[in-house]
Each structure stands twice: as C-alpha cells, then as structure tokens.
Scaffold this motif. Structure first.
Motif, mmCIF file in Angstrom:
data_model
loop_
_atom_site.group_PDB
_atom_site.id
_atom_site.type_symbol
_atom_site.label_atom_id
_atom_site.label_comp_id
_atom_site.label_asym_id
_atom_site.label_seq_id
_atom_site.Cartn_x
_atom_site.Cartn_y
_atom_site.Cartn_z
ATOM 1 N N SER A 95 0.164 24.830 8.376
ATOM 2 C CA SER A 95 -0.925 25.961 8.505
ATOM 3 C C SER A 95 -2.732 25.594 9.589
ATOM 4 N N GLY A 96 -2.959 26.828 9.893
ATOM 5 C CA GLY A 96 -4.228 26.815 10.362
ATOM 6 C C GLY A 96 -4.127 28.108 12.000
ATOM 7 N N ALA A 97 -4.588 27.187 13.357
ATOM 8 C CA ALA A 97 -4.796 27.559 14.673
ATOM 9 C C ALA A 97 -2.833 28.164 14.896
ATOM 10 N N TYR A 98 -1.931 27.171 14.470
ATOM 11 C CA TYR A 98 -0.626 27.180 14.302
ATOM 12 C C TYR A 98 -0.240 27.238 13.032
ATOM 13 N N ASN A 117 4.191 12.325 7.071
ATOM 14 C CA ASN A 117 2.525 12.875 6.292
ATOM 15 C C ASN A 117 1.996 11.978 7.934
ATOM 16 N N VAL A 118 2.101 10.776 7.963
ATOM 17 C CA VAL A 118 1.049 9.892 8.846
ATOM 18 C C VAL A 118 0.996 10.861 10.705
ATOM 19 N N LEU A 119 2.365 11.147 11.324
ATOM 20 C CA LEU A 119 2.316 11.807 12.120
ATOM 21 C C LEU A 119 1.431 13.545 12.350
ATOM 22 N N ALA A 120 2.176 13.736 11.039
ATOM 23 C CA ALA A 120 1.724 15.245 11.092
ATOM 24 C C ALA A 120 -0.257 14.998 10.968
ATOM 25 N N GLY A 121 -0.382 13.876 10.580
ATOM 26 C CA GLY A 121 -2.079 13.991 9.722
ATOM 27 C C GLY A 121 -2.687 12.977 11.023
ATOM 28 N N ASN A 122 -2.012 12.422 11.938
ATOM 29 C CA ASN A 122 -2.439 11.614 13.461
ATOM 30 C C ASN A 122 -2.610 12.928 14.424
ATOM 31 N N ALA A 123 -1.308 14.065 13.977
ATOM 32 C CA ALA A 123 -1.997 15.457 15.213
ATOM 33 C C ALA A 123 -2.396 16.182 15.367
ATOM 34 N N SER A 124 -3.275 16.063 13.969
ATOM 35 C CA SER A 124 -4.905 16.776 13.607
ATOM 36 C C SER A 124 -6.065 16.683 14.254
ATOM 37 N N HIS A 125 -5.936 15.485 15.107
ATOM 38 C CA HIS A 125 -7.039 15.075 16.260
ATOM 39 C C HIS A 125 -6.579 15.432 17.443
ATOM 40 N N ALA A 126 -5.632 15.851 18.038
ATOM 41 C CA ALA A 126 -5.206 16.132 18.535
ATOM 42 C C ALA A 126 -5.329 17.934 18.840
ATOM 43 N N PHE A 127 -5.262 18.602 17.633
ATOM 44 C CA PHE A 127 -4.750 20.056 17.617
ATOM 45 C C PHE A 127 -6.075 20.309 16.402
ATOM 46 N N GLY A 128 -6.785 19.712 16.129
ATOM 47 C CA GLY A 128 -8.136 19.826 15.781
ATOM 48 C C GLY A 128 -8.507 20.391 14.214
ATOM 49 N N ALA A 129 -9.660 21.036 14.252
ATOM 50 C CA ALA A 129 -9.991 21.035 12.593
ATOM 51 C C ALA A 129 -9.472 22.829 11.850
ATOM 52 N N ASP A 130 -8.710 23.090 12.616
ATOM 53 C CA ASP A 130 -7.832 24.036 12.270
ATOM 54 C C ASP A 130 -6.293 23.678 11.580
ATOM 55 N N TRP A 131 -6.023 22.408 11.294
ATOM 56 C CA TRP A 131 -4.888 21.991 11.680
ATOM 57 C C TRP A 131 -4.966 21.706 9.772
ATOM 58 N N THR A 132 -4.433 22.355 9.040
ATOM 59 C CA THR A 132 -3.987 21.696 7.922
ATOM 60 C C THR A 132 -2.450 21.618 7.164
ATOM 61 N N ILE A 133 -2.265 20.338 7.113
ATOM 62 C CA ILE A 133 -0.841 19.696 6.793
ATOM 63 C C ILE A 133 -0.999 19.722 4.815
#
Length: 153
Positions: free
Chosen positions: A51-54, A93-109
């Motif tokens: 959730s977040g920007a996406y 979890n790791v793949l989703a968490g690592n994506a947060s670096h690319a998608f920014g702070a508005d990325w909650t998993i």
C-alpha cells in the motif's frame, strides 16, 4: 506498471539470488507477460500486500525443490514443510522490501502470508498482474506483481 518498474523487480530477483547462491548459476529470467485471469500458482506461494503510492501485491510461487535448494544454501539443517513455507515467505518479504528502495518512502508492505493452491480466492489481486517466470536449477518459479498507482495521492 511501467517497463522500468518491471525491470526493478527483475533486477531485485537476480540480486537476491546472486547474494544467496554466489557460487552457482543465477536464475534465468524468461519473458514477462501480463495476465488477466486466474493466478499462477505452484505448490508454495507467499504473498505480500503493498500500500502507499501503489496498491496491490507481490507474490512468489515455486516448487519445493527451489525452496529446498535455498534452505541448503543457507545451511538449514532441517528441511520440512515448515522450513519450506518459511523460506517462501522470506523470499517474498525480501523482494517486496528491497523494492521499497526503488519506489520510495510511500511503500508499505504487509507481513508475508502463505497461500495454499486451494486458497486462490483469498488472493486480493488487481485486474491484471505481471508474471515474471524464471528458471533456477532447471525449475520454473514465478514472481507475480500486481500494482496499481493510487490516483488520489
């Protein structure tokens, strides 16, 4: 989702395997495709909701042999149903968490959740998902990404 965003997930997947199995061949990414109907599921599936920007989800679905090979690589002394499920959840979890670096702070998993093959109705998927098949050790697995930008943000 844009092509460059899809590439982020492909790069994250390759980087994860490069780190985990540095002495072995990395997975081979196959052509990603868009799917509109029922989800692709193998024996083991773990989903992370985003959730977040996406909004949407990411899930990994694979067979037991891939998970067992990863567990052996990590030095896990006991391989059973519990450790295979744990490894699958860790991977998503790791793949989703690592994506947060690319998608920014508005990325909650969310916390990763296992999904049994007969529980496909429990998956909350957007109308379309990108399926990214990859081969590792001769076995096919799928990273599935279903994200939609939130218009009202």
């Amino acid at each position: 989702m844009k092509a460059d965003q899809l590439k982020i997930f492909q790069d994250i997947t390759l980087a994860y395997f490069a780190k985990m199995v540095s002495q072995e061949k990395p997975p081979v990414l196959q052509e990603a495709f868009l799917q509109f109907d029922s989800p692709v599921l193998r024996e083991y599936t773990s989903v992370v909701y985003i959730s977040g920007a996406y909004e949407g989800c990411l899930y990994i679905t694979t067979g037991p042999d891939v998970l067992e090979a990863l567990l052996i690589q990590q030095g896990e002394p006991e391989i059973n149903e519990t450790t295979r499920l744990d490894m699958c959840r860790e991977l998503s979890n790791v793949l989703a968490g690592n994506a947060s670096h690319a998608f920014g702070a508005d990325w909650t998993i969310s916390v990763p959740q296992s999904v049994a093959a007969d529980e496909t109705s429990s998956l909350r998927l957007p109308p379309s998902t990108f399926i990214m098949p990859f081969l590792w050790k001769g076995r096919e697995s799928f990273l599935v990404v279903g994200l939609q930008p939130q218009e009202n943000r």
